[in-house]
Scaffold this motif. Sequence first.
Motif, PDB file in Angstrom:
ATOM      1  N   LEU A  88      -3.540   3.344   7.957  1.00 27.10           N
ATOM      2  CA  LEU A  88      -3.802   4.604   7.274  1.00 27.10           C
ATOM      3  C   LEU A  88      -3.964   5.698   8.321  1.00 27.10           C
ATOM      4  O   LEU A  88      -4.841   5.610   9.191  1.00 27.10           O
ATOM      5  CB  LEU A  88      -5.062   4.500   6.418  1.00 27.10           C
ATOM      6  CG  LEU A  88      -5.431   5.745   5.627  1.00 27.10           C
ATOM      7  CD1 LEU A  88      -4.386   6.040   4.546  1.00 27.10           C
ATOM      8  CD2 LEU A  88      -6.813   5.596   5.009  1.00 27.10           C
ATOM      9  N   ALA A  89      -3.116   6.705   8.242  1.00 30.66           N
ATOM     10  CA  ALA A  89      -3.222   7.858   9.150  1.00 30.66           C
ATOM     11  C   ALA A  89      -4.243   8.828   8.562  1.00 30.66           C
ATOM     12  O   ALA A  89      -4.164   9.187   7.383  1.00 30.66           O
ATOM     13  CB  ALA A  89      -1.868   8.540   9.291  1.00 30.66           C
ATOM     14  N   MET A 122       0.877  -1.179   0.000  1.00 32.34           N
ATOM     15  CA  MET A 122       0.000   0.000   0.000  1.00 32.34           C
ATOM     16  C   MET A 122       0.910   1.223   0.000  1.00 32.34           C
ATOM     17  O   MET A 122       1.756   1.372   0.887  1.00 32.34           O
ATOM     18  CB  MET A 122      -0.907  -0.002   1.229  1.00 32.34           C
ATOM     19  CG  MET A 122      -1.922   1.136   1.207  1.00 32.34           C
ATOM     20  SD  MET A 122      -3.227   0.895   2.431  1.00 32.34           S
ATOM     21  CE  MET A 122      -3.019   2.374   3.407  1.00 32.34           C
ATOM     22  N   LEU A 123       0.768   2.083  -0.986  1.00 36.93           N
ATOM     23  CA  LEU A 123       1.622   3.262  -1.132  1.00 36.93           C
ATOM     24  C   LEU A 123       1.116   4.458  -0.340  1.00 36.93           C
ATOM     25  O   LEU A 123       1.897   5.325   0.032  1.00 36.93           O
ATOM     26  CB  LEU A 123       1.747   3.636  -2.613  1.00 36.93           C
ATOM     27  CG  LEU A 123       2.323   2.550  -3.519  1.00 36.93           C
ATOM     28  CD1 LEU A 123       2.236   2.970  -4.978  1.00 36.93           C
ATOM     29  CD2 LEU A 123       3.740   2.219  -3.123  1.00 36.93           C
ATOM     30  N   THR A 124      -0.178   4.535  -0.094  1.00 36.73           N
ATOM     31  CA  THR A 124      -0.772   5.651   0.646  1.00 36.73           C
ATOM     32  C   THR A 124      -0.616   5.376   2.133  1.00 36.73           C
ATOM     33  O   THR A 124      -1.069   4.356   2.628  1.00 36.73           O
ATOM     34  CB  THR A 124      -2.270   5.798   0.313  1.00 36.73           C
ATOM     35  OG1 THR A 124      -2.414   5.910  -1.106  1.00 36.73           O
ATOM     36  CG2 THR A 124      -2.865   7.012   1.001  1.00 36.73           C
ATOM     37  N   THR A 170     -14.524  11.230  -0.203  1.00 37.27           N
ATOM     38  CA  THR A 170     -13.908  10.104  -0.891  1.00 37.27           C
ATOM     39  C   THR A 170     -12.398  10.313  -0.917  1.00 37.27           C
ATOM     40  O   THR A 170     -11.917  11.397  -1.246  1.00 37.27           O
ATOM     41  CB  THR A 170     -14.445   9.987  -2.330  1.00 37.27           C
ATOM     42  OG1 THR A 170     -15.869   9.798  -2.266  1.00 37.27           O
ATOM     43  CG2 THR A 170     -13.819   8.812  -3.052  1.00 37.27           C
ATOM     44  N   VAL A 171     -11.672   9.257  -0.554  1.00 35.47           N
ATOM     45  CA  VAL A 171     -10.211   9.282  -0.611  1.00 35.47           C
ATOM     46  C   VAL A 171      -9.750   8.137  -1.508  1.00 35.47           C
ATOM     47  O   VAL A 171     -10.469   7.146  -1.697  1.00 35.47           O
ATOM     48  CB  VAL A 171      -9.576   9.149   0.795  1.00 35.47           C
ATOM     49  CG1 VAL A 171      -9.961  10.330   1.666  1.00 35.47           C
ATOM     50  CG2 VAL A 171      -9.947   7.843   1.463  1.00 35.47           C
ATOM     51  N   GLU A 172      -8.565   8.289  -2.072  1.00 40.82           N
ATOM     52  CA  GLU A 172      -7.990   7.241  -2.910  1.00 40.82           C
ATOM     53  C   GLU A 172      -6.790   6.632  -2.196  1.00 40.82           C
ATOM     54  O   GLU A 172      -5.923   7.356  -1.704  1.00 40.82           O
ATOM     55  CB  GLU A 172      -7.527   7.801  -4.256  1.00 40.82           C
ATOM     56  CG  GLU A 172      -8.652   8.152  -5.177  1.00 40.82           C
ATOM     57  CD  GLU A 172      -8.169   8.558  -6.558  1.00 40.82           C
ATOM     58  OE1 GLU A 172      -8.983   8.503  -7.489  1.00 40.82           O
ATOM     59  OE2 GLU A 172      -6.989   8.928  -6.719  1.00 40.82           O
ATOM     60  N   LEU A 173      -6.774   5.326  -2.160  1.00 35.92           N
ATOM     61  CA  LEU A 173      -5.650   4.592  -1.592  1.00 35.92           C
ATOM     62  C   LEU A 173      -4.911   3.912  -2.735  1.00 35.92           C
ATOM     63  O   LEU A 173      -5.516   3.185  -3.525  1.00 35.92           O
ATOM     64  CB  LEU A 173      -6.145   3.556  -0.581  1.00 35.92           C
ATOM     65  CG  LEU A 173      -7.041   4.086   0.532  1.00 35.92           C
ATOM     66  CD1 LEU A 173      -7.454   2.960   1.467  1.00 35.92           C
ATOM     67  CD2 LEU A 173      -6.356   5.195   1.292  1.00 35.92           C
TER      68      LEU A 173
END
Length: 166
Positions: free
Chosen positions: A161-162, A44-46, A58-61
């Motif tokens: 995820l922060a 996971m890059l995010t 909406t967020v993109e992971l």
Amino acid sequence: MRQRLGIVFGAVVLAAMPIAGSVTRAQDIQMQDAAAVKKQHLVMLTDGVDVKAGIEQTVELRFRVDPGYHINSHKPMDDLLIPTTLKFVPGMVKVGGTEYPQGSVIKLTGSGEGLDVYQGEFKVRMTLVAPRGFSTMTGTVRYQACDSASCFPPRTLAVKLAVTAK
């Protein structure tokens, strides 16, 4: 008598030294092999997102599959294949929904059927509602990585995820 015991003890210690070194080298080799087998092939890059507090957004992971590998999409073409799923543990941040990208259809040599997969980088969209402040979401991605010749056993990747909500 003491002299003989000292000589015998010294001989035992010297004889054991190469064996101990060999065992250590064998353990190092086994650990390297185990590390290769346990490679995740997905990252996971995010690591964090900023959102407005109390408002659904909406967020993109972003995720990346290692070069030369693919993972089944969220909706594989065959019910026997393991779909990719992302789940977060319920907590302060509420997840309203998850939207997976459409996969790419690939055909492996010698196989007549196509596979719906993710390769390289892909994004999963999620709707979140977060309270003001800083939160850490923990979860998992369940998937199965394959190369052009074979598939690895299904894996579970732990993710964090922060979330900063202002």
